[in-house]
Motif scaffolding. Structure first.
Motif, PDB file in Angstrom:
ATOM      1  N   VAL A 116      36.698  11.921  50.374  1.00  0.00           N
ATOM      2  CA  VAL A 116      36.477  12.010  52.184  1.00  0.00           C
ATOM      3  C   VAL A 116      36.100  13.149  51.461  1.00  0.00           C
ATOM      4  O   VAL A 116      34.790  13.533  52.585  1.00  0.00           O
ATOM      5  CB  VAL A 116      37.650  11.414  52.771  1.00  0.00           C
ATOM      6  N   PHE A 117      36.716  13.931  50.803  1.00  0.00           N
ATOM      7  CA  PHE A 117      36.935  15.591  51.341  1.00  0.00           C
ATOM      8  C   PHE A 117      35.022  16.024  50.410  1.00  0.00           C
ATOM      9  O   PHE A 117      35.020  16.714  50.550  1.00  0.00           O
ATOM     10  CB  PHE A 117      37.656  16.657  50.651  1.00  0.00           C
ATOM     11  N   TYR A 118      34.642  15.238  49.233  1.00  0.00           N
ATOM     12  CA  TYR A 118      33.783  15.527  48.620  1.00  0.00           C
ATOM     13  C   TYR A 118      32.464  15.009  49.260  1.00  0.00           C
ATOM     14  O   TYR A 118      31.156  15.690  49.065  1.00  0.00           O
ATOM     15  CB  TYR A 118      34.115  14.201  47.570  1.00  0.00           C
ATOM     16  N   PHE A 119      32.872  14.738  50.289  1.00  0.00           N
ATOM     17  CA  PHE A 119      31.704  13.840  51.032  1.00  0.00           C
ATOM     18  C   PHE A 119      30.997  14.413  52.817  1.00  0.00           C
ATOM     19  O   PHE A 119      30.322  13.903  52.643  1.00  0.00           O
ATOM     20  CB  PHE A 119      31.421  12.483  51.548  1.00  0.00           C
ATOM     21  N   LEU A 120      32.254  16.030  52.900  1.00  0.00           N
ATOM     22  CA  LEU A 120      31.723  16.818  54.253  1.00  0.00           C
ATOM     23  C   LEU A 120      30.944  17.275  54.266  1.00  0.00           C
ATOM     24  O   LEU A 120      29.923  16.603  55.232  1.00  0.00           O
ATOM     25  CB  LEU A 120      33.145  17.147  54.010  1.00  0.00           C
TER      26      LEU A 120
END
Length: 309
Positions: A116-120
């Motif tokens: 989720v954080f990688y795709f921000l």
């Protein structure tokens, strides 16, 4: 008494009535493509032989704009920066995207949370990303310089976007940061298609993680790497908005790659004819680069990598 039955199959002729439904279904897409792709190219081709400021009547100048393109030092400098940006962003994005994609392909829950954080970066607009990084890189109050000073490394603090020797590489890193999530998604999808049986057999043979990565994962992702590379290399010919927001092509001409040079030439310097030449060169270069990569890599001849499994 014997009876024989003969079945006769009449082939459908190409171009006959049976092809009309397909033609009707594709007509809207063809019209859309002709209106928004082919027609602008034809207009740009005409304008490339004129001298026009965007308002007054265009004056025909023949091949003068094209001759100027191949002798203009500023344009040649922009071409060199574009090639350098193409190579640098590919080198930055490919290994990181590959490793993140393979990592996110795992079934563990913590990997899904981290994903989720990688795709921000994919959720933010390019303008928002540019403004955010301008604040982070601010020479006086930016997070990077403030952190360096707090750690006693004041000598490392820089005017990151104001230094002609650094600005280009800083912008390339930000571009890579923006698009790594997209390419990681491609690799994650490709990694999840690899049969688990291949890894099970490798484990029985005593293969470790590195051995399985280089002997199974990497070969199975060959076509994904090709697809991702095509997106990266051709996409580098369209980088504009982020560079425009962060540096405007400066300092000086340090980050003025060809797409930005085209915009400044056509709309700020009011040389629409010469800008059309640059736009056509970008379009043709993108198509030629895509076809070259497809041919060199053998992508068009690709076969299933699971054949004989």
């Amino acid at each position: 008494m014997s009876m024989s039955v003969t079945t006769r199959i009449t082939p459908t002729r190409r171009g006959g009535p049976a092809s009309w439904p397909a033609l009707l279904w594709t007509a809207p897409a063809l019209c859309f493509y002709a209106l928004f792709a082919l027609f602008p190219l034809v207009v740009a081709l005409y304008l490339s032989f004129t001298n026009w400021n965007g308002i007054a009547q265009a004056a025909w100048v023949g091949p003068a704009n094209w001759l100027h393109f191949f002798s203009d030092p500023l344009t040649l400098h922009a071409i060199g920066l574009t090639i350098e940006m193409m190579i640098l962003t590919w080198v930055l994005q490919t290994p990181l995207s590959l490793l993140l994609g393979v990592f996110m392909a795992g079934q563990q829950r913590y990997r899904a949370v981290l994903s989720v954080f990688y795709f921000l970066p994919l959720l933010f607009s390019t303008v928002a990303i540019g403004i955010t990084w301008i604040s982070i890189l601010d020479p006086n109050f930016g997070l990077i310089n403030v952190t360096l000073r707090a750690m006693g490394l004041s000598s490392w603090a820089r005017g990151w976007l104001g230094d002609p020797n650094l600005a280009f590489y800083v912008v390339a890193i930000v571009i890579a940061w923006q698009f790594i999530p997209f390419h990681s998604l491609l690799y994650m999808t490709g990694a999840r298609q690899i049969p688990r049986e291949l890894y099970d057999v490798a484990e029985i043979d005593g293969a470790g993680r590195l051995r399985k990565f280089f002997s199974i994962t990497l070969p199975q992702l060959k076509y994904t790497i090709i697809t991702s590379s095509i997106f990266m290399l051709t996409g580098s010919l369209t980088y504009f908005d982020l560079i425009w927001v962060m540096t405007g092509g400066g300092p000086g001409y340090a980050t003025r790659i060809l797409p930005l040079h085209m915009y400044i030439t056509a709309f700020m310097n009011e040389q629409v004819g010469y800008g059309s030449v640059i736009a056509l060169v970008l379009a043709v270069s993108g198509i030629a680069l895509s076809l070259l990569l497809l041919r060199v890599t053998g992508f068009l001849r690709m076969s299933s990598q699971l054949e004989g499994l």
